[in-house]
Design a protein around this motif. Structure first.
Motif, PDB file in Angstrom:
ATOM      1  N   GLY A 224       0.892  -1.163  -0.083  1.00 33.18           N
ATOM      2  CA  GLY A 224       0.163   0.229   0.113  1.00 33.18           C
ATOM      3  C   GLY A 224       0.952   1.038  -0.211  1.00 33.18           C
ATOM      4  O   GLY A 224       0.360   2.391  -0.170  1.00 33.18           O
ATOM      5  N   ARG A 225       2.104   1.175   0.082  1.00 31.75           N
ATOM      6  CA  ARG A 225       3.182   2.252   0.195  1.00 31.75           C
ATOM      7  C   ARG A 225       3.745   2.618  -0.976  1.00 31.75           C
ATOM      8  O   ARG A 225       4.400   3.712  -1.119  1.00 31.75           O
ATOM      9  CB  ARG A 225       3.907   2.208   1.543  1.00 31.75           C
ATOM     10  N   VAL A 226       3.721   1.623  -1.911  1.00 33.34           N
ATOM     11  CA  VAL A 226       4.493   1.798  -2.919  1.00 33.34           C
ATOM     12  C   VAL A 226       4.183   2.943  -3.719  1.00 33.34           C
ATOM     13  O   VAL A 226       4.875   3.823  -4.238  1.00 33.34           O
ATOM     14  CB  VAL A 226       4.532   0.560  -3.895  1.00 33.34           C
ATOM     15  N   ARG A 227       3.070   3.295  -4.202  1.00 31.97           N
ATOM     16  CA  ARG A 227       2.655   4.410  -4.988  1.00 31.97           C
ATOM     17  C   ARG A 227       3.062   5.822  -4.282  1.00 31.97           C
ATOM     18  O   ARG A 227       3.643   6.902  -4.952  1.00 31.97           O
ATOM     19  CB  ARG A 227       1.088   4.717  -5.050  1.00 31.97           C
ATOM     20  N   HIS A 228       2.933   6.028  -2.886  1.00 35.94           N
ATOM     21  CA  HIS A 228       3.378   7.269  -2.303  1.00 35.94           C
ATOM     22  C   HIS A 228       5.151   7.061  -2.366  1.00 35.94           C
ATOM     23  O   HIS A 228       5.469   8.489  -2.703  1.00 35.94           O
ATOM     24  CB  HIS A 228       3.040   7.022  -0.890  1.00 35.94           C
ATOM     25  N   VAL A 229       5.657   6.270  -2.406  1.00 31.19           N
ATOM     26  CA  VAL A 229       7.112   6.089  -2.515  1.00 31.19           C
ATOM     27  C   VAL A 229       7.614   6.654  -3.910  1.00 31.19           C
ATOM     28  O   VAL A 229       8.594   7.503  -3.818  1.00 31.19           O
ATOM     29  CB  VAL A 229       7.703   4.766  -1.807  1.00 31.19           C
ATOM     30  N   LEU A 256      14.182   5.658  -0.968  1.00 34.64           N
ATOM     31  CA  LEU A 256      14.659   4.908   0.311  1.00 34.64           C
ATOM     32  C   LEU A 256      13.909   5.509   1.510  1.00 34.64           C
ATOM     33  O   LEU A 256      14.079   5.074   2.529  1.00 34.64           O
ATOM     34  CB  LEU A 256      16.042   4.780   0.561  1.00 34.64           C
ATOM     35  N   HIS A 257      13.237   6.567   1.381  1.00 36.67           N
ATOM     36  CA  HIS A 257      13.017   7.336   2.457  1.00 36.67           C
ATOM     37  C   HIS A 257      11.905   6.377   3.593  1.00 36.67           C
ATOM     38  O   HIS A 257      12.134   6.800   4.764  1.00 36.67           O
ATOM     39  CB  HIS A 257      12.307   8.937   2.185  1.00 36.67           C
ATOM     40  N   ASP A 258      11.216   5.666   3.070  1.00 39.58           N
ATOM     41  CA  ASP A 258      10.191   5.040   3.911  1.00 39.58           C
ATOM     42  C   ASP A 258      10.428   3.535   4.033  1.00 39.58           C
ATOM     43  O   ASP A 258       9.693   2.619   4.170  1.00 39.58           O
ATOM     44  CB  ASP A 258       8.808   5.217   3.485  1.00 39.58           C
ATOM     45  N   ILE A 259      11.692   3.048   3.667  1.00 43.71           N
ATOM     46  CA  ILE A 259      12.136   1.915   3.330  1.00 43.71           C
ATOM     47  C   ILE A 259      11.785   0.831   4.623  1.00 43.71           C
ATOM     48  O   ILE A 259      11.548  -0.191   4.454  1.00 43.71           O
ATOM     49  CB  ILE A 259      13.476   1.514   2.957  1.00 43.71           C
ATOM     50  N   SER A 315      16.046  13.082   8.200  1.00 41.74           N
ATOM     51  CA  SER A 315      15.272  14.279   8.663  1.00 41.74           C
ATOM     52  C   SER A 315      13.861  14.454   8.088  1.00 41.74           C
ATOM     53  O   SER A 315      13.231  15.285   8.246  1.00 41.74           O
ATOM     54  CB  SER A 315      15.961  15.511   8.477  1.00 41.74           C
ATOM     55  N   HIS A 316      13.467  13.275   7.505  1.00 42.22           N
ATOM     56  CA  HIS A 316      12.074  13.474   6.593  1.00 42.22           C
ATOM     57  C   HIS A 316      10.970  13.546   7.386  1.00 42.22           C
ATOM     58  O   HIS A 316       9.850  14.173   6.945  1.00 42.22           O
ATOM     59  CB  HIS A 316      12.031  12.427   5.407  1.00 42.22           C
ATOM     60  N   THR A 317      10.850  13.119   8.484  1.00 44.42           N
ATOM     61  CA  THR A 317       9.557  13.247   9.226  1.00 44.42           C
ATOM     62  C   THR A 317       9.457  14.207  10.078  1.00 44.42           C
ATOM     63  O   THR A 317       8.269  15.078  10.165  1.00 44.42           O
ATOM     64  CB  THR A 317       9.155  12.075   9.983  1.00 44.42           C
ATOM     65  N   ALA A 333       8.840  16.838  -0.429  1.00 44.09           N
ATOM     66  CA  ALA A 333       8.125  16.100  -1.500  1.00 44.09           C
ATOM     67  C   ALA A 333       7.351  14.936  -0.587  1.00 44.09           C
ATOM     68  O   ALA A 333       6.297  14.580  -1.305  1.00 44.09           O
ATOM     69  CB  ALA A 333       9.430  15.541  -2.149  1.00 44.09           C
ATOM     70  N   ASP A 334       7.942  14.352   0.545  1.00 44.98           N
ATOM     71  CA  ASP A 334       7.260  13.423   1.129  1.00 44.98           C
ATOM     72  C   ASP A 334       5.780  14.070   1.428  1.00 44.98           C
ATOM     73  O   ASP A 334       4.809  13.406   1.604  1.00 44.98           O
ATOM     74  CB  ASP A 334       8.075  13.272   2.365  1.00 44.98           C
ATOM     75  N   TYR A 335       5.800  15.293   1.660  1.00 46.02           N
ATOM     76  CA  TYR A 335       4.355  15.995   2.091  1.00 46.02           C
ATOM     77  C   TYR A 335       3.515  16.262   0.856  1.00 46.02           C
ATOM     78  O   TYR A 335       2.191  16.360   1.049  1.00 46.02           O
ATOM     79  CB  TYR A 335       4.517  17.415   2.610  1.00 46.02           C
ATOM     80  N   ASN A 339       0.587  11.858  -4.694  1.00 51.60           N
ATOM     81  CA  ASN A 339      -1.051  10.971  -4.109  1.00 51.60           C
ATOM     82  C   ASN A 339      -1.338  11.343  -2.622  1.00 51.60           C
ATOM     83  O   ASN A 339      -2.193  11.108  -2.131  1.00 51.60           O
ATOM     84  CB  ASN A 339      -0.097   9.543  -3.915  1.00 51.60           C
ATOM     85  N   ARG A 340      -0.539  12.724  -2.640  1.00 44.78           N
ATOM     86  CA  ARG A 340      -0.948  13.245  -1.341  1.00 44.78           C
ATOM     87  C   ARG A 340      -2.407  14.191  -1.602  1.00 44.78           C
ATOM     88  O   ARG A 340      -2.599  14.948  -2.499  1.00 44.78           O
ATOM     89  CB  ARG A 340       0.075  14.216  -0.686  1.00 44.78           C
ATOM     90  N   ASP A 341      -3.427  14.055  -0.727  1.00 44.81           N
ATOM     91  CA  ASP A 341      -4.640  14.984  -0.801  1.00 44.81           C
ATOM     92  C   ASP A 341      -4.979  15.380   0.728  1.00 44.81           C
ATOM     93  O   ASP A 341      -5.279  14.516   1.661  1.00 44.81           O
ATOM     94  CB  ASP A 341      -5.711  14.057  -1.249  1.00 44.81           C
TER      95      ASP A 341
HETATM   96 FE    FE Z   1       6.528   9.150   3.262  1.00 40.18          FE
END
Ligand code: FE
Ligand code: FE
Length: 390
Positions: A224-229, A256-259, A315-317, A333-335, A339-341
């Motif tokens: 479920g996280r692949v699209r986000h990454v 790699l940020h959410d690996i 530092s991404h979170t 970018a993570d934010y 796919n973010r809404d």
């Molecule tokens: Fe993320």
């Protein structure tokens, strides 16, 4: 009459949770033995790529039950071709043990759909069921509903409140790929896995070309996280182009940020312990935020990424004081990846291309606001990040 338990599964790999559950069922239900039966092809899921051969899974299970006299391994499903249906297995076992009574041991997910199994009627009429209940409220309710349904049809059901080791084979495979987790494996199984290089334990993932890196990452993420990454990676590259950062670094950090995000809180702590990382109070209290730290450790030690990539993941979170361009890019970018809404995401998106620092500040402020509304504490790093932008 002899009471035999039947415990099927992929056992990919077998872990201490399996052994504890089988032992618990044997004691609780008065079973003289429990047969652990690895499936050749489980009906309800596909074995993931990289699954060891059937012979290797059998071998691991033999090692796992050593020293447990009531636990036995049966190869009835491995020696039969095609999908491993429980109804076929039961028929065969009844021929082999005409004097025995059978109890089918099931995890709660399988129990909830047991009435949809092939030849369910036949199974339910002749076999006692016992379900392992992991104890969440919602799960207990669902189990209770199915239990009532089955009881009203005359089946025999026992709910086992076994103490559970919070590990699954899926998580086990991730931990092994990250170079740890052996404490969850029965004696001998860990050495066998390493000795045969199973589950990527011998893989060299250092400095992989982009395409291969993506394949490995996709395999380790929660589906479920692949699209986000992937969205985050693309956005990182776009922002790197806009702000003159290294596009390779940006793409790798985004990928790699959410690996390690698929690991739950306790497993985050397991990974930190394995990597010898001493944690501050905030991280111990909120282990879910740890995936940024553990992700950076995995990026460095398993994937051999450079300092810039490692620090941007770290530092991404939370953000941190004095962030450099790549760190800001990954945070933003993570934010805002496609796919973010959420309310405000469009403002963040346009700001990211006109004023990156302002976008970072907005992201931090929104996070702080959200945490306050949830009654959660703000990490010291986030507070420092915002302070130095004011
Ligand atoms: Fe993320
Ligand atoms: Fe994250």
């Amino acid at each position: 009459m002899e009471q035999i338990g039947i415990f099927g599964g992929s056992f990919n790999p077998p872990h201490i949770g399996h052994i504890q559950a089988a032992e618990y069922a044997a004691a609780e239900l008065g079973l003289s033995r429990v047969l652990l039966i690895p499936a050749l092809e489980p009906p309800h899921k596909q074995l993931p790529p990289g699954t060891p051969t059937p012979a290797q899974r059998l071998e691991m299970l033999h090692l796992a039950v050593a020293g447990h006299p009531k636990l036995e391994v049966s190869d009835v499903e491995l020696t039969r071709e095609g999908t491993s249906y429980t109804c076929d297995t039961l028929r065969l076992l009844r021929q082999q043990h005409p004097q025995a009574e059978f109890t089918l041991l099931l995890g709660s997910d399988m129990f909830q759909i047991v009435d949809q199994w092939k030849n369910a009627e036949e199974i339910l009429q002749n076999t006692r069921l016992a379900v392992f209940c992991r104890g969440g409220k919602r799960e207990r309710e669902l189990i209770g509903q199915m239990e009532q349904k089955l009881l009203s049809r005359g089946s025999s059901v026992a709910v086992l409140k076994n103490p559970i080791t919070e590990i699954s084979s899926t998580q086990m495979r991730r931990l092994l790929a990250f170079g740890c987790g052996e404490e969850f494996l029965p004696h001998g199984v860990g050495a066998y896995i390493r000795g045969n290089g199973l589950y990527d334990t011998n893989a060299n993932w250092k400095n992989l070309p982009m395409e291969q890196l993506e394949q490995v990452v996709v395999r380790l993420l929660h589906p479920g996280r692949v699209r986000h990454v992937l969205g985050c990676r693309d956005t990182c590259v776009e922002l790197a182009r806009r702000w003159g950062a290294d596009e390779q670094d940006a793409a790798r950090a985004g990928l790699l940020h959410d690996i390690t995000k698929a690991l739950d809180g306790p497993l985050q702590l397991t990974l930190c312990a394995a990597y010898g990382k001493i944690l501050d109070d905030f991280s111990r209290k909120y282990p879910k935020t740890l995936h940024a730290l553990t992700g950076s450790l995995v990026a460095e030690r398993i994937f051999g990424e450079n300092e810039r990539v490692v620090s941007a993941i770290c530092s991404h979170t939370t953000g941190k004081a004095n962030m450099n361009t790549l760190e800001k890019i990954v945070y933003v970018a993570d934010y805002m990846e496609p796919n973010r809404d959420f309310p405000g995401v469009e403002r963040l998106r346009s700001l990211a291309f006109s004023d990156l620092t302002a976008a970072l500040k907005l992201g931090l402020e929104m996070t702080l606001e959200h945490l306050k509304n949830q009654g959660c504490e703000v990490s010291p790093q986030s507070a420092q990040a915002l302070d130095c932008l004011k």
